[in-house]
Design an enzyme around this catalytic site. Structure first.
Site, mmCIF file in Angstrom:
data_model
loop_
_atom_site.group_PDB
_atom_site.id
_atom_site.type_symbol
_atom_site.label_atom_id
_atom_site.label_comp_id
_atom_site.label_asym_id
_atom_site.label_seq_id
_atom_site.Cartn_x
_atom_site.Cartn_y
_atom_site.Cartn_z
ATOM 1 N N LYS A 41 0.825 -1.214 0.000
ATOM 2 C CA LYS A 41 0.000 0.000 0.000
ATOM 3 C C LYS A 41 0.856 1.259 0.000
ATOM 4 O O LYS A 41 0.399 2.309 -0.461
ATOM 5 C CB LYS A 41 -0.920 0.014 1.223
ATOM 6 C CG LYS A 41 -0.183 0.120 2.569
ATOM 7 C CD LYS A 41 -1.141 0.239 3.726
ATOM 8 C CE LYS A 41 -0.393 0.444 5.042
ATOM 9 N NZ LYS A 41 -1.288 0.679 6.180
ATOM 10 N N ARG A 137 -6.280 0.094 18.190
ATOM 11 C CA ARG A 137 -6.854 0.189 16.859
ATOM 12 C C ARG A 137 -7.794 -1.008 16.722
ATOM 13 O O ARG A 137 -8.717 -1.157 17.496
ATOM 14 C CB ARG A 137 -5.758 0.245 15.782
ATOM 15 C CG ARG A 137 -6.254 0.890 14.470
ATOM 16 C CD ARG A 137 -5.152 1.013 13.436
ATOM 17 N NE ARG A 137 -4.855 -0.275 12.820
ATOM 18 C CZ ARG A 137 -3.991 -0.436 11.810
ATOM 19 N NH1 ARG A 137 -3.345 0.614 11.326
ATOM 20 N NH2 ARG A 137 -3.772 -1.634 11.312
#
Length: 366
Positions: A41, A137
């Site tokens: 990414k 997270r």
């Protein structure tokens, strides 16, 4: 996305140096019986660069974005299984199952829906259950909840295969990988294996920040998969830049569009900058300043690009311009010159996704 036809600004990737980084990284991970999921990414899964990963020894090719999975499938990237590393949205599960071989998951509702979608597509989809070990997270917070989810996958969700467990650290809460939290993940894996009556294929102990433990030999033996992006792309991360890794895989080039002497402190009543921020400025008198045709919409934070020419200092940036002090090299800089910069992971992500930045590669010829 429309491509920039102009030569600059330009982001160049040295494919040979990246290949050498991947080889060095994978060799050392294999020494610790750890496989690598190569995360792509950071450069928006640009095909020429992904091909380097496909030819390397990574176990998976991983990304957080469905559009990147689709582009890789359309490009015929098929020699390595594809992994989705952002927790899936319910609204994208058709694509998740169609485009990825394995996904990271942390919600039982999404797992049930993924199972149903996999049934519709007549597939068995691999999942890795994520545990939150303090970074706050994604991930199950209570171990009991994760074990219950594992049991449901194993016994009821017949179109899912529970491939392993994993954790994310450092990305949000800045929590470092330590022997304590890695051992907690290993213990969770053991609890799940006891509950389902078989071994898990993968215990995924984080991302690039986990490499320091791996290289130092302190990673618990049961950790056998890391999801690595920054470490391979930029030659390390934070306080771990090994001398066997290249740190200049990527180069940002930007053209000088103005160069002249100006005051170093703005003149007039000060308000906020283009992004609504109040700034302070050091008055250093009249100094030579160069203006570059690249800005914050292209790379994010101007502190994240590092000039390669000694004596050049980044002062700041607006949306489309970067201001650099070149007083110490003023006789070497003129309009039309091109300056080179090293990039951070944050700026790399922005640059790779900016339509105004031309992307090029060099090397990589077989």
């Amino acid at each position: 996305m429309q491509k920039n036809r102009n030569p600059y600004p330009c982001l160049e990737c040295d494919l040979d140096k990246l290949s050498e980084n991947l080889a060095a990284l994978i060799e050392r991970c294999h020494d610790s019986d750890i496989e690598v999921a190569g995360v792509v990414k950071g450069f928006a899964a640009q095909e020429e660069i992904v091909r380097v990963y496909e030819r390397s020894g990574v176990k998976f090719i991983a990304t957080s974005r469905i559009d990147q999975l689709r582009s890789m499938r359309e490009a015929g990237i098929s020699k390595k299984p594809l992994m989705l590393i952002r927790i899936p949205m319910l609204s994208e599960l058709e694509d998740v199952v169609a485009l990825s071989d394995v996904s990271l998951q942390s919600d039982i509702t999404v797992l049930r829906a993924t199972n149903e979608e996999a049934r519709k597509q007549n597939k068995i989809h691999d999942v890795i259950l994520m545990m939150d070990l303090g970074d706050l997270r994604e991930g199950f917070w209570f171990a009991e909840e994760a074990v219950e989810a594992a049991l449901e996958i194993e016994n009821e969700l017949k179109n899912l295969h529970l491939a392993g467990v994993g954790v994310n650290l450092s990305c949000y809460g800045s929590v470092k990988p330590t022997r304590r939290n890695m051992q907690a993940l290993v213990s969770l894996a053991a609890d799940i294996e006891k509950a389902i009556g078989r071994s898990l294929e993968w215990v995924s102990g984080g991302a690039s920040t986990s490499m320091k433990m791996t290289l130092g030999g302190s990673m618990p033996y049961r950790i056998n998969l890391l999801r690595i992006g920054e470490f391979a792309l930029l030659g390390g991360t934070y306080d771990c830049y090994p001398d066997f890794m290249h740190r200049d895989v990527f180069t940002l080039r930007a053209e000088v569009i103005e160069c002249r002497d100006k005051p170093s402190h703005p003149i007039g009543e000060l308000g906020v900058d283009a992004f609504g921020k109040t700034r302070t400025y050091e008055d250093r008198g009249i100094r030579r300043r160069a203006l570059l045709a690249v800005g914050r919409v292209d790379y994010g934070d101007p502190a994240d690009i590092i000039p390669r020419m000694k004596g050049v200092e980044v002062l700041g940036a607006s949306s489309d311009h970067t201001i650099v002090d070149v007083e110490d090299v003023k006789d070497q800089i003129k309009v039309g010159d091109v300056l080179e910069f090293d990039v951070s992971y944050g700026s790399l992500v922005y640059l790779s996704s900016s339509a105004g930045v031309r992307k090029t590669t060099k090397g990589g010829k077989l």
